[in-house]
Design a protein around this motif. Structure first.
Motif, PDB file in Angstrom:
ATOM      1  N   MET D  29       0.871  -1.174   0.000  1.00  0.00           N
ATOM      2  CA  MET D  29       0.000   0.000   0.000  1.00  0.00           C
ATOM      3  C   MET D  29       0.901   1.214   0.000  1.00  0.00           C
ATOM      4  SD  MET D  29      -3.109   0.605   2.647  1.00  0.00           S
ATOM      5  CE  MET D  29      -4.020   2.127   2.716  1.00  0.00           C
ATOM      6  N   GLY D  30       0.507   2.215  -0.748  1.00  0.00           N
ATOM      7  CA  GLY D  30       1.379   3.376  -0.855  1.00  0.00           C
ATOM      8  C   GLY D  30       2.613   3.052  -1.654  1.00  0.00           C
ATOM      9  N   SER D  31       2.499   2.044  -2.484  1.00  0.00           N
ATOM     10  CA  SER D  31       3.636   1.636  -3.295  1.00  0.00           C
ATOM     11  C   SER D  31       3.110   0.827  -4.462  1.00  0.00           C
ATOM     12  CB  SER D  31       4.583   0.764  -2.472  1.00  0.00           C
ATOM     13  OG  SER D  31       5.356  -0.075  -3.326  1.00  0.00           O
ATOM     14  N   TRP D 242       2.843   6.451   0.744  1.00  0.00           N
ATOM     15  CA  TRP D 242       2.417   6.745   2.110  1.00  0.00           C
ATOM     16  C   TRP D 242       3.093   7.992   2.661  1.00  0.00           C
ATOM     17  CZ3 TRP D 242       2.291   1.605   5.418  1.00  0.00           C
ATOM     18  CH2 TRP D 242       1.046   0.952   5.175  1.00  0.00           C
ATOM     19  N   THR D 243       4.354   8.152   2.269  1.00  0.00           N
ATOM     20  CA  THR D 243       5.098   9.219   2.936  1.00  0.00           C
ATOM     21  C   THR D 243       4.744  10.596   2.386  1.00  0.00           C
ATOM     22  OG1 THR D 243       6.938   8.939   1.405  1.00  0.00           O
ATOM     23  CG2 THR D 243       7.009   7.690   3.446  1.00  0.00           C
ATOM     24  N   GLN D 244       4.440  10.670   1.091  1.00  0.00           N
ATOM     25  CA  GLN D 244       4.230  11.995   0.528  1.00  0.00           C
ATOM     26  C   GLN D 244       2.783  12.456   0.709  1.00  0.00           C
ATOM     27  OE1 GLN D 244       5.979  11.926  -3.404  1.00  0.00           O
ATOM     28  NE2 GLN D 244       8.037  11.989  -2.572  1.00  0.00           N
ATOM     29  N   ILE D 251       0.490   7.764   8.800  1.00  0.00           N
ATOM     30  CA  ILE D 251       0.050   6.593   8.031  1.00  0.00           C
ATOM     31  C   ILE D 251       0.943   5.406   8.395  1.00  0.00           C
ATOM     32  CG2 ILE D 251      -0.276   5.610   5.739  1.00  0.00           C
ATOM     33  CD1 ILE D 251      -0.725   8.388   4.634  1.00  0.00           C
ATOM     34  N   ILE D 252       2.251   5.673   8.416  1.00  0.00           N
ATOM     35  CA  ILE D 252       3.194   4.603   8.747  1.00  0.00           C
ATOM     36  C   ILE D 252       2.987   4.151  10.192  1.00  0.00           C
ATOM     37  CG2 ILE D 252       5.656   4.062   8.932  1.00  0.00           C
ATOM     38  CD1 ILE D 252       5.899   6.399   6.733  1.00  0.00           C
ATOM     39  N   ARG D 253       2.656   5.092  11.029  1.00  0.00           N
ATOM     40  CA  ARG D 253       2.348   4.749  12.424  1.00  0.00           C
ATOM     41  C   ARG D 253       1.160   3.774  12.482  1.00  0.00           C
ATOM     42  NH1 ARG D 253       3.087   4.050  16.695  1.00  0.00           N
ATOM     43  NH2 ARG D 253       1.395   5.223  17.650  1.00  0.00           N
ATOM     44  N   THR D 254       0.156   4.024  11.702  1.00  0.00           N
ATOM     45  CA  THR D 254      -1.018   3.139  11.734  1.00  0.00           C
ATOM     46  C   THR D 254      -0.619   1.730  11.327  1.00  0.00           C
ATOM     47  OG1 THR D 254      -2.117   5.071  10.788  1.00  0.00           O
ATOM     48  CG2 THR D 254      -3.473   3.152  11.222  1.00  0.00           C
ATOM     49  N   ALA D 255       0.226   1.654  10.308  1.00  0.00           N
ATOM     50  CA  ALA D 255       0.707   0.336   9.884  1.00  0.00           C
ATOM     51  C   ALA D 255       1.526  -0.308  10.991  1.00  0.00           C
ATOM     52  CB  ALA D 255       1.552   0.484   8.620  1.00  0.00           C
TER      53      ALA D 255
END
Lengths: 347, 186, 262, 870
Positions: D29-31, D242-244, D251-255
């Motif tokens: 996701m995000g990729s 995800w990062t941008q 978002i990364i925290r949620t993952a």
């Protein structure tokens, strides 16, 4: 928690939803959108399917030949047939002049043919590469060896004949002339029609579908051209040539009818488009026109008869030439077809 | 000699062996002696310069010239494979659009000039030094500051860690440049 | 020396085109045009004189919840095309110079130093693979990396392929592998998975085999390709008949009426 | 990567790409991993072929979706809503890996009574300081932990500073005496707070606002969450999708929360893999060219708060327990590497020579200053901001304000040629005659022409050998920096001013070799690795670092890469196993999967035979296994933790895998270290068509829009002028701004032209024809692109409304073999609060048929777009 605020005009109703579903169905089914909305319809997009092949990109590559090759087909056909006529005329002892003229046509063809091939290949050395191997399974290899035999024979016969005329006959010259003539006859027979096998035994549908006809067709066409040339060289009253021309013309007419009569989609390039018109022009000039002119010439008076035969000769030569170009063009069109090589039925 | 010539004529071989002209008898000298272009080349072990996957590459070179760049089968990450970009690394190094000379543009000029590398280095050092002289602040309100914000640096994510180390060391630690950034902000 | 082949499995292909580039890099082929086709992500169209590997992109409308690996629907499939290296190869039979040869690995190889550019092979290929280089007129196609195979290296495309969609190996082993793979794919619910290796036609099988989803025609693969040598018999028979008619007709005409023209 | 850093302790991918093949489910996701990391993707394929479920979530159906088992179309920018719903699904259905959660996460920690969640404050956490526009996060701390108010020696937070320092695992927090409830029943324990926090993130909400049908969501949620427990694991891959975002870190925290709940960190086939887009993105954060950190994630000293004593700085940034208790060792060793003999105890090891940071000196921070004429000079090395950076028009116009610009690259990039070839010159906004910037364009060496080391996406250092010399005057950056430094040092040598004291002390005596006098990069890596002083014996492991000046080390986390002269472990090429031991060097300490203590149960034995990685060898009394243990080798699993009063790494005892955190556990809840909240909450993108369906707070409160006339925004939500969602991305065939691919024939031909992907529905609605041109506009700019109508783009239905999403790859510019409009001109310069990254993956746009105007007319069109008259 706050309530989401609707966005007024931007929120579509059910109707728009339905329309979108309709658009998608249409797009998926046809790869194309014709739905009429408030705006002009548009946005077809190419698809790869069993019905369209791969984006309708043709499977086959087009033949890479330019004008040299169809011209070579024409020259070779005429030269081969001329050699045959010349040799038989010699053996039957009919007419020395006819023999000589026929030999000259054959000899000219035997020089022009390799020149055309070299022109197509780009360098003379490339022609020599053809002599590395002997491949019965390759019509082109067979053709090249035939050409070599034919050219040597026809050139030798013409050369020896020329020398005997000039310096008087001698045994070695006689021997050379006879051998050359025999070779030009032996090789001239296949040489006049092998190009039909050459294009017939390829992956191009319009060609390989006609592989059984093409050699006959090309032989008749070559003979018609050779006869026409001889007639124009002063043999306009020769009835044997008239008979041969008539025979070739009738065969060509029959060939044309055969093509027109079959409804095989593989033959479409011979009937439709630019290649179709070229084929028809060549066919008419090769078949009905000279045939009718020759028949008329048999009925008419002497002067009118000569003139009609001259026209018939010109028509046959032009028809023969155009026919070869037509077949190559049809080959191009056939290779561009994205359907048939993939066995997709035409609608 | 003639015999030698004839024996190399595939047709003669065809006649001798009855072959049909599609096999070894039709092969040329070049074909018979065909070898991959990397034959006899030296190999440097390298890593792909594009994305962060870090595929292994083998760089084949001979006499100071690159011959070919392909995947390193021993890499536990890439197992010899490359993507289209990685597979094009040879062209990246050898394409005609590469710069090989310093290009210099004078202020307000409409065109590039070419200057010597050493001269360019001297000038850049000069500009850097002057700008720092003009903008460096040792303190602010009596507190240590030791910075200049007027000279910046951008880049690094395609550079080597050794190079980044030098950049940070000279620019920030040595010269007090704090405006340093690269793609890797996250 | 074993007989080798490619097995290109489109269910493993991610459409990255590494094979196209790796091939061009190894063989030193120039780029061939900067045209945007609009055919999905395929901008090189087909294999040709300067593209010996070519990735096809077949799009269908996807459905949320189903990725391309779902058995229910193939939605965006990629397949890397290449010269088929036919068991009975049209180009090889047609070549009048002996430039095209079959190598000890079973591949069909055009010797560039021998090729004279006659172009006959172009018309003889039932897959539209061989093409003439516009500059010097010679014919080019995949070499099966004959130079690499000679020293035991894998072809450049197979080596580069990130997901091993392009497999290279001994031909019988690959055929067996393909059979097992097909069983596996069917077991997973990909009922449309198919093996393309036209052994049933005059081509008698290829050294570049494919696993695809759906109808081969979608990928421009002819369901039953034929080697053009099958037309020879008919052609030469017609040629002989033509020669006979020509000879006979001429003889007849000249014997009966040759003199009267004078 | 503070998202990973605060959750687990280190800002790096937790696992290796090869390890993906061990996964039972993979969420991408995000990729679009298959497109942008094709070779890494082989491991996903391998897992898939072994039976793992591959789930791809993306607004577009990409080449990755085509390889996945399940594809979910998502409205761009709703990632936290989607992932939050996954977290909620796990909690609602009791899918969490309870034993892992209890022992290895902070789920049991009890929060302070004055903590207020976003559920209570309609989108804000307690502590929001509206006038200052930032959080005062005291109330986020654990119950009982010392804070400013309770007069704790160290407050939990500093007020200023950037984000990359947080890559090291949250701010130094004294972990003493906080309260916890191992039953996870306490209403204020993290577990219960989390439950309440995500309770409204339901499948219905996902369907309504993410556009993912409920049954499809449930299918994916079941597939992913069932790959959990002792026998099974699941991995997550992400990239800049995800990062941008204006909330990328969260978002990364949620993952991270999801993976901690499912017990997937530190275990084979688990983890979170951050996929980096450049060869050494990880390397350039580890050895940073970033303004706010020094090598090894040591924070740059801040003006005022760190201006005084070294002692204070060290105290502030070290912890009592865990690996950061040795902060002083790392810092003093770095100073010794930098200043050599000049760094001594009596001058605080040169601490006062270091510059202090005073604000936002990140790319956008200083670029806006540049646009305002405040900068004199700029070095650009191997980057192409004229194409690659947001709001390209602003970026390029700013370059014209410089006195001098140095560009180093292999080709003439758009950045180097901005003064004569940019769209601004075409539009008549700039002309060479009015640009006073002096430009130096240096030819750079390629990777085969220099030796050096990259750190790849999985923290693996890999050395490259040099093959040939670079052509002509092309040189490496190492050469450039070394010889520039030599000249600068020469200037400083006889300059006794105090400003140059540090410069004079700076060690710069690298030896050179070869035709071009290149510095020996091995010597630089030896310095990075560290050595003893004065004997110069190479260090072999992090534990050997000292705080008394007897060791020098350029980056503590890389210690061990060069353990003896001539032995460069980054150049090792003998892989022994799947994880690649024997090939390269993975920091820290050659661990391939970090936090791998978590692969064993608290008692030290593997959770299962199938998922074993590292375990306690009772006979040898040490940790052993298939990877180097990321743990104190000889601390037995039954060694009790003494977090409340112990010191150092030993205080964590034998069962606390996250050794960089002072409490040794993974943080589901981040009490300190993030600027926008301890838990992730869904906010709409800065430019959105919709109101935030969950809270009154529309956007991430900490995000900075940097709004100014040359960086304008659409009205939000729902600007009628921009009715579509725009998302930008990369293609396999090109690399970022294109300088390394658009210049090459073999790649240029594969994707020769800029195109925009739209759905058949949108095409029909707008009358756009496949293959024709369309112009895409945002408040910042306009670009023209060929129209690609494809069923792979499909409208999503959001809250009853049909939403069209428009895709644009961004590789083109005005130089190279193929050129095209610059997509990044459409983007705004905006900053996520923690790492100051821009939002590129979700914004709004309009689309009209036809090409854009040319020349000065383009300027008028642009100005009209911006709502001004020309």
């Amino acid at each position: 928690m706050s309530d989401p605020v609707p966005l007024g005009d931007l929120v579509p109703g059910l109707e728009r939803e339905r329309r979108l579903a309709e658009i998608r169905r249409e797009a998926e089914r046809r790869g194309k959108l014709d739905v009429v909305g408030g705006r002009p319809p548009g946005a077809p997009f190419p698809q790869a399917t069993p019905e369209t092949g791969y984006y309708k990109i043709p499977l086959l590559k087009e033949p890479p030949w330019k004008w040299e090759i169809p011209l070579y087909f024409f020259v070779g056909g005429a030269a081969g047939a001329a050699a045959v006529v010349g040799a038989i005329a010699d053996y039957t002892g009919v007419d020395r002049k006819l023999v000589k003229h026929a030999r000259w046509i054959a000899a000219a063809g035997s020089v022009i043919s390799p020149v055309l091939l070299v022109a197509d290949l780009g360098r003379p050395a490339r022609f020599l590469a053809m002599l590395r191997v002997f491949k019965p399974q390759s019509p082109m290899s067979m053709g090249v060896w035939t050409l070599v035999g034919f050219s040597s024979g026809a050139a030798a016969a013409a050369f020896a004949g020329f020398l005997s005329d000039r310096y008087g006959p001698s045994l070695p010259l006689r021997w050379l002339e006879n051998a050359g003539q025999a070779a030009s006859l032996a090789f001239g027979l296949p040489f006049s029609n092998y190009t039909g096998v050459l294009i017939g035994a390829t992956a191009i549908p319009v060609w390989n579908r006609n592989v059984g006809d093409l050699p006959l067709h090309f032989a008749a066409s070559g003979l018609a051209a050779a006869v026409g040339m001889l007639e124009l060289m002063g043999h306009g009253k020769n009835r044997a040539l008239q008979a041969l021309g008539l025979g070739a013309g009738i065969f060509e007419s029959w060939e044309g009818l055969r093509i027109e009569g079959r409804s095989d989609p593989h033959l479409d390039p011979l009937k439709h488009g630019a290649s179709g018109w070229t084929t028809r022009t060549g066919g008419v000039l090769s078949g009905p026109v000279p045939t009718i002119l020759r028949l008329l010439s048999a009925l008419g008076g002497k002067r009118r008869s000569a003139s009609l035969r001259r026209w018939a000769a010109w028509s046959a030569i032009a028809g023969s030439l155009i026919t070869r170009f037509a077949w190559i063009r049809a080959g191009h069109a056939s290779a561009r077809d994205w359907k048939l090589p993939l066995e997709i039925r035409s609608e | 000699m003639l015999k030698d010539l004839l024996s190399r004529w595939p047709l003669i071989q065809q006649i001798q062996t009855g072959a049909d002209g599609t096999g070894p008898e039709a092969m040329s000298e070049r074909t018979r002696n065909l070898r991959p272009k990397t034959d006899g080349a030296e190999v440097a072990r390298s890593i792909c310069p594009y994305c962060g996957v870090g595929c292994g590459q083998l760089v084949f070179h001979k006499d100071g010239k690159l011959i070919s760049i392909e995947g390193d089968p021993e890499s536990p990450i890439s197992r010899g494979h490359l993507c289209p970009k990685g597979a094009d690394t040879y062209e990246l190094h050898t394409h005609p659009g590469r710069l090989t000379k310093v290009k210099y543009r004078r202020p307000y000029s409409r065109h590039w000039d070419q200057i010597e590398l050493e001269q360019a280095m001297d000038r850049v050092a000069e500009r850097l030094w002057e700008s720092r002289e003009r903008t460096f602040q040792e303190t602010c309100d009596g507190e240590t500051l030791m910075q200049t914000t007027a000279i910046a640096h951008l880049g690094g994510a395609t550079l080597d860690i050794e190079e980044n180390y030098l950049i940070r060391k000279l620019f920030t630690v040595g010269l007090g440049m704090v405006s340093i950034s690269n793609q890797a902000r996250i | 020396m074993s007989v080798t082949a490619f097995l290109t499995d489109s269910t493993l292909c991610i459409g990255c085109k590494a094979c196209e580039v790796a091939c061009k890099e190894w063989n030193g082929i120039e780029g061939d045009g900067l045209d945007w086709s609009g055919f999905s992500y395929d901008n090189t169209g087909a294999v040709g004189a300067s593209t010996w590997r070519h990735v096809k992109f077949v799009e269908r409308a996807p459905v949320p919840g189903l990725g391309g690996n779902a058995g229910e629907q193939a939605s965006w499939t990629f397949s890397s095309d290449v010269c088929k290296h036919c068991e009975q190869a049209g180009c090889l039979e047609a070549c009048p110079t002996g430039s095209i040869v079959r190598t000890e690995f079973g591949g069909v190889f055009i010797q560039p130093d021998v090729c004279n550019g006659c172009g006959y092979c172009v018309t003889a290929c039932p897959f539209g693979v061989v093409a003439r280089n516009e500059q010097d007129g010679r014919a080019f196609k995949c070499t099966f990396c004959y130079d690499r195979q000679k020293v035991g290296l894998r072809p450049a495309c197979a080596k580069a392929c990130p997901t091993e969609s392009i497999q290279f190996g001994e031909i019988d082993e690959l055929r067996e592998k393909a059979r097992l793979r097909l069983e596996e794919l069917h077991r997973r619910g990909m009922d449309d998975a198919a093996f393309y290796d036209p052994t049933h036609t005059s081509v008698r099988g290829t050294h570049a085999m494919f696993i695809i989803r759906g109808d081969p025609r979608t990928y421009n693969l002819p369901p039953s390709p034929q080697v053009p040598t099958i037309y020879l018999k008919k052609g030469w028979r017609s040629s002989a008949l033509a020669a006979g008619l020509l000879l006979g007709g001429t003889l007849l005409a000249l014997l009966t009426d040759g003199r009267s023209g004078r | 990567m503070p998202g990973l850093g605060t959750s687990f302790g280190r800002g790096g991918a937790t696992t290796a790409q090869q390890d993906l093949s061990n996964a039972d489910a993979i969420l991408i996701m995000g990729s679009s991993m298959a497109e942008n990391h094709p070779v890494g993707f082989q491991w996903v394929m391998e897992a898939r072929e072994k039976g793992a479920k591959v789930i791809h979530v993306d607004p577009r159906y990409t080449r990755t979706s085509a390889m996945a088992d399940i594809w979910l179309p998502l409205r761009a920018g709703t990632d936290i809503l989607f992932l939050g719903a996954l977290v909620n699904y796990v909690l609602e259905n009791n899918r969490e890996f309870r034993e892992y959660v209890v022992h290895y996460t902070n789920a049991s920690a009890i929060l302070r009574e004055d903590f207020r969640d976003t559920e209570d404050l309609d989108g804000l956490f307690s502590g929001w300081d509206a006038p200052k526009n930032k959080y005062s996060p005291e109330s986020w701390l654990y119950q009982g932990a010392p804070s400013k108010e309770t007069g704790g020696e160290k407050a939990g937070h500093s007020d200023v500073g950037g984000g990359h320092g947080k890559d090291r695992g949250g701010e130094a927090q004294d972990a003493s005496q906080f309260e916890s409830d191992p039953t996870l029943e306490h209403p204020r324990c993290v577990f219960q707070v989390l439950k309440r926090h995500f309770s409204r993130y339901t499948p219905e909400m996902v369907e309504r606002y993410c556009g993912v049908p409920e049954d499809v969501f449930l299918k994916a949620a079941d597939a992913f969450s069932s790959a959990s427990g002792p026998e099974r694991t699941a991995a997550i891959c992400y990239a800049v999708g995800w990062t941008q975002h204006s909330k990328g870190v969260q978002i990364i925290r949620t993952a991270s929360i999801l993976q901690l709940l499912l017990g997937n960190i530190g275990r084979p086939g688990g983890g979170i893999l951050a996929l980096r887009g450049h060869a050494s993105i990880q390397g350039s954060t580890d050895i940073p060219t970033l303004y706010d950190i020094l090598p090894g994630y040591l924070p740059m000293p801040l003006f005022e708060s760190d201006s005084h004593q070294l002692e204070d700085y060290i105290k502030k940034h070290s912890t009592r327990t865990g690996l950061w208790s040795k902060f002083d060792h790392y810092f003093v060793s770095l100073m010794k590497a930098y200043y050599g003999d000049g760094a001594a105890k009596d001058n605080d090891w040169g601490f006062h020579w270091l510059p202090r940071i005073t604000g936002d000196h990140s790319h956008f921070g200083y670029w806006l200053d540049m646009a305002d004429g405040k900068l004199e000079g700029l070095f650009v090395m191997g980057q192409n901001p004229a194409v690659g950076a947001s709001n390209g028009r602003l970026e390029r116009k700013a370059l014209a304000k410089l006195k001098w610009l140095v560009v180093r690259d292999m080709v003439e990039t758009e950045t180097a040629s901005f003064w004569y070839a940019s769209p601004e010159v075409e539009r008549g906004e700039l002309s060479p005659e009015t640009i006073g910037t002096e430009v130096f364009l240096f030819p750079a060496a390629g990777t085969a022409e220099k030796a050096g080391t990259f750190t790849n996406t999985q923290r693996l250092l890999q050395h490259r050998e040099k093959a040939v010399d670079p052509p002509g005057d092309a040189r490496s950056e190492a050469w450039f920096m070394y010889h520039l430094g030599r000249r600068i040092k020469e200037k400083a040598k006889n300059d006794a001013r105090s400003r140059n004291a540090g410069l004079r002390a700076l060690t710069w005596n690298y030896s050179v070799e070869g035709l071009h006098t290149e510095p020996k990069v091995d010597e630089i890596l030896e310095e990075i690795n560290g050595y003893t002083l004065p004997g110069r014996v190479q260090l072999t492991k992090i534990k050997e670092l000292r705080n008394d000046g007897s060791t020098a080390c350029g980056a503590w986390i890389y210690c061990g890469v060069f353990p003896e002269p001539g032995h460069n472990r980054a150049n090792e090429r003998n892989p022994r196993d799947l994880l690649g031991h024997g090939w390269g060097f993975s920091w820290p300490n050659d661990c391939r999967i970090i936090y791998n203590r978590a692969s064993a149960r608290p008692d030290g034995q593997p959770w299962s035979e199938r998922k074993k990685l590292v375990w306690w060898d009772e006979e040898k009394k040490e940790w052993t296994g298939l990877d180097n243990p990321d743990y104190e080798k000889n601390v037995a699993p039954d060694e009790p933790a003494n977090i409340h009063s112990g010191t150092g790494i030993k205080a964590l005892g034998g069962a606390k895998p996250f050794i960089l955190h002072p409490d040794g556990v993974g943080w589901i809840y981040v009490a300190s270290g993030l600027k926008d909240g301890p838990l992730p909450a869904h906010y709409e993108p800065l430019e959105s068509l919709f109101h935030n369906p969950l809270y009154r707070q529309q956007t991430n409160p900490g995000a900075q829009k940097k709004e100014r006339p040359d960086n304008p925004y659409a009205e939000s939500p729902g600007d009628p002028r921009f009715p579509y969602v725009l998302t930008t991305y990369r293609l396999t065939e090109h690399h970022t701004a294109g300088g390394m691919t658009r210049t090459l024939s073999h790649l240029a031909e594969l994707q020769p032209e800029l195109f925009t992907e739209i759905s058949p529905e949108l095409a029909a609605e707008l009358g756009l024809t496949h293959g024709d041109w369309a112009t895409i506009t945002t408040p910042r700019g306009l670009v023209e692109a060929r129209v690609m109508v494809t069923p792979r783009m499909r409208p999503v239905r959001i809250d009853g409304r049909v939403l069209h999403q428009v895709g644009l790859p961004y590789h083109w510019g005005y130089r190279g073999q193929v050129t095209g409009d610059i997509v990044n001109d459409l983007l705004a310069i905006s900053e996520e609060p923690n790492v100051r990254i821009m939002e590129t993956k979700a914004l709004v746009c309009n689309l009209v048929p036809g090409r854009r105007a040319r020349g000065s007319a383009a300027r008028q069109q642009l100005d009209a777009q911006l709502g001004r008259t020309a």
